[in-house]
Scaffold this motif. Structure first.
Motif, PDB file in Angstrom:
ATOM      1  N   THR A 184      28.696  -4.495  25.518  1.00  0.00           N
ATOM      2  CA  THR A 184      28.072  -4.196  26.792  1.00  0.00           C
ATOM      3  C   THR A 184      27.866  -5.491  27.548  1.00  0.00           C
ATOM      4  O   THR A 184      28.265  -6.561  27.080  1.00  0.00           O
ATOM      5  CB  THR A 184      26.736  -3.440  26.589  1.00  0.00           C
ATOM      6  OG1 THR A 184      26.245  -2.988  27.854  1.00  0.00           O
ATOM      7  CG2 THR A 184      25.697  -4.320  25.919  1.00  0.00           C
ATOM      8  N   THR A 185      27.292  -5.424  28.714  1.00  0.00           N
ATOM      9  CA  THR A 185      26.923  -6.621  29.459  1.00  0.00           C
ATOM     10  C   THR A 185      25.411  -6.642  29.636  1.00  0.00           C
ATOM     11  O   THR A 185      24.755  -5.586  29.669  1.00  0.00           O
ATOM     12  CB  THR A 185      27.612  -6.689  30.829  1.00  0.00           C
ATOM     13  OG1 THR A 185      27.247  -5.542  31.601  1.00  0.00           O
ATOM     14  CG2 THR A 185      29.125  -6.753  30.667  1.00  0.00           C
ATOM     15  N   ALA A 186      24.871  -7.847  29.742  1.00  0.00           N
ATOM     16  CA  ALA A 186      23.430  -7.999  29.904  1.00  0.00           C
ATOM     17  C   ALA A 186      23.160  -9.320  30.619  1.00  0.00           C
ATOM     18  O   ALA A 186      23.945 -10.266  30.508  1.00  0.00           O
ATOM     19  CB  ALA A 186      22.728  -7.981  28.545  1.00  0.00           C
ATOM     20  N   PHE A 206      19.183  -9.171  21.794  1.00  0.00           N
ATOM     21  CA  PHE A 206      19.241  -8.243  22.924  1.00  0.00           C
ATOM     22  C   PHE A 206      18.096  -7.255  22.806  1.00  0.00           C
ATOM     23  O   PHE A 206      17.960  -6.558  21.795  1.00  0.00           O
ATOM     24  CB  PHE A 206      20.590  -7.519  22.915  1.00  0.00           C
ATOM     25  CG  PHE A 206      20.768  -6.511  24.010  1.00  0.00           C
ATOM     26  CD1 PHE A 206      20.497  -6.835  25.333  1.00  0.00           C
ATOM     27  CD2 PHE A 206      21.218  -5.232  23.722  1.00  0.00           C
ATOM     28  CE1 PHE A 206      20.672  -5.905  26.340  1.00  0.00           C
ATOM     29  CE2 PHE A 206      21.404  -4.299  24.728  1.00  0.00           C
ATOM     30  CZ  PHE A 206      21.127  -4.633  26.041  1.00  0.00           C
ATOM     31  N   GLN A 210      17.704  -7.670  28.577  1.00  0.00           N
ATOM     32  CA  GLN A 210      18.326  -8.974  28.739  1.00  0.00           C
ATOM     33  C   GLN A 210      18.634  -9.552  27.367  1.00  0.00           C
ATOM     34  O   GLN A 210      18.146  -9.072  26.344  1.00  0.00           O
ATOM     35  CB  GLN A 210      17.425  -9.918  29.543  1.00  0.00           C
ATOM     36  CG  GLN A 210      16.100 -10.229  28.865  1.00  0.00           C
ATOM     37  CD  GLN A 210      15.227 -11.166  29.691  1.00  0.00           C
ATOM     38  OE1 GLN A 210      15.601 -11.594  30.776  1.00  0.00           O
ATOM     39  NE2 GLN A 210      14.055 -11.505  29.168  1.00  0.00           N
ATOM     40  N   VAL A 211      19.441 -10.600  27.364  1.00  0.00           N
ATOM     41  CA  VAL A 211      19.822 -11.230  26.111  1.00  0.00           C
ATOM     42  C   VAL A 211      19.333 -12.670  26.102  1.00  0.00           C
ATOM     43  O   VAL A 211      19.490 -13.404  27.087  1.00  0.00           O
ATOM     44  CB  VAL A 211      21.354 -11.163  25.883  1.00  0.00           C
ATOM     45  CG1 VAL A 211      22.128 -11.872  26.985  1.00  0.00           C
ATOM     46  CG2 VAL A 211      21.733 -11.725  24.523  1.00  0.00           C
ATOM     47  N   GLU A 246      25.319 -12.199  34.273  1.00  0.00           N
ATOM     48  CA  GLU A 246      25.770 -11.128  33.396  1.00  0.00           C
ATOM     49  C   GLU A 246      26.800 -11.671  32.407  1.00  0.00           C
ATOM     50  O   GLU A 246      27.750 -12.353  32.801  1.00  0.00           O
ATOM     51  CB  GLU A 246      26.395  -9.993  34.200  1.00  0.00           C
ATOM     52  CG  GLU A 246      25.408  -9.197  35.026  1.00  0.00           C
ATOM     53  CD  GLU A 246      24.566  -8.235  34.177  1.00  0.00           C
ATOM     54  OE1 GLU A 246      25.115  -7.673  33.208  1.00  0.00           O
ATOM     55  OE2 GLU A 246      23.381  -8.059  34.499  1.00  0.00           O
TER      56      GLU A 246
END
Length: 257
Positions: A184-186, A206, A210-211, A246
């Motif tokens: 995924t994206t974060a 994560f 957010q990461v 991102e």
């Protein structure tokens, strides 16, 4: 209507479905048998006293657990001597029932690298330096017809290399329809930097929104690896990113689903 397509991983609900349509048994793929080998005369078994210049051997346990989690069946070969002839003889004696030989260590740029020296002389294993961090030195090929993948010796490099190169191949060998990790994206919780020309896999945490990066990029930071639940992928042409950017993340064991 097909109840369970080929490549389906069988969990509780899938087994329940099979039973509900009257199936007492189903055909499954055999688990790939992986021989896991770590090299280094400086390595000693955990639980024994350390002498000067020695370190505890952790890679074989790490990789064997990763193989089992991926659906394979791991068997470890411990403390093979750092001698080319003995190394090759020991490996060949153990390969008869293996589908894959997975080694860690002995593939870098030093004057004496036992895996590289022993397997390179066969002419069936290629050793290269790939543009990733961690995990640059790698090798692949065959030994007596058995596929072999040689990973670097630093624990984080070995773990990340397994995730990127080996785990998807094992999953494909099982016929699993989705062999890759969930991705995924974060947004980044903070800024990061990355070396030009290398795809970097940073350890992250994560939380669903957010990461955050976990520790530094060093290949020896096993404690940070143990606290991470994802890998943050930084492309080769990116050298810095501000907080809020991102990024792609690969969800590993324990990550929020």
């Amino acid at each position: 209507m097909v109840a369970l397509p080929a490549g389906t991983v069988l969990g509780p609900s899938q087994l329940g479905l099979a039973a509900s349509v009257g199936r007492a048994s189903v055909l499954v793929a055999r688990r790939p048998r992986v021989l896991v080998l770590s090299t280094g005369s400086e390595l000693v078994a955990p639980g024994t006293p350390l002498a000067p210049g020695q370190i505890y051997e952790s890679n074989s346990l790490l990789l064997a657990a990763a193989v089992d989690a991926a659906g394979g069946e791991a068997r470890t070969l411990h403390f093979v001597p750092d001698d080319v002839d003995q190394f090759l003889a020991t490996v060949r004696a153990e390969l008869a029932d293996a589908d894959l030989l997975l080694t860690s260590g002995g593939v870098s740029m030093g004057a004496y690298e036992v895996v590289k020296d022993a397997l390179g002389a066969l002419g069936t294993v290629d050793f290269v330096k790939v543009a990733v961090q961690p995990g640059g030195p790698q090798g692949s090929g065959t030994v007596d017809g058995v596929p072999v993948v040689t990973l670097p010796g630093n624990p984080v490099s070995s773990s990340v290399s397994f995730e990127v190169f080996v785990r998807p191949a094992l999953r494909r060998a099982l016929g699993i329809r989705q062999p890759e990790r969930l991705s995924t994206t974060a947004p980044l919780a903070g800024p990061l930097t990355s070396p030009a020309g290398r795809r970097q896999y940073l350890r992250g945490s994560f939380d669903g929104a957010q990461v955050s990066l976990v520790g530094g990029p060093g290949s020896h930071l096993v404690a940070h690896l143990a606290r991470a639940d994802c890998l943050v992928v930084v492309p080769e042409d990116v050298t810095s990113l501000p907080a809020g950017s991102e990024v792609q993340i690969l969800l590993v064991e324990g990550a929020l689903r």
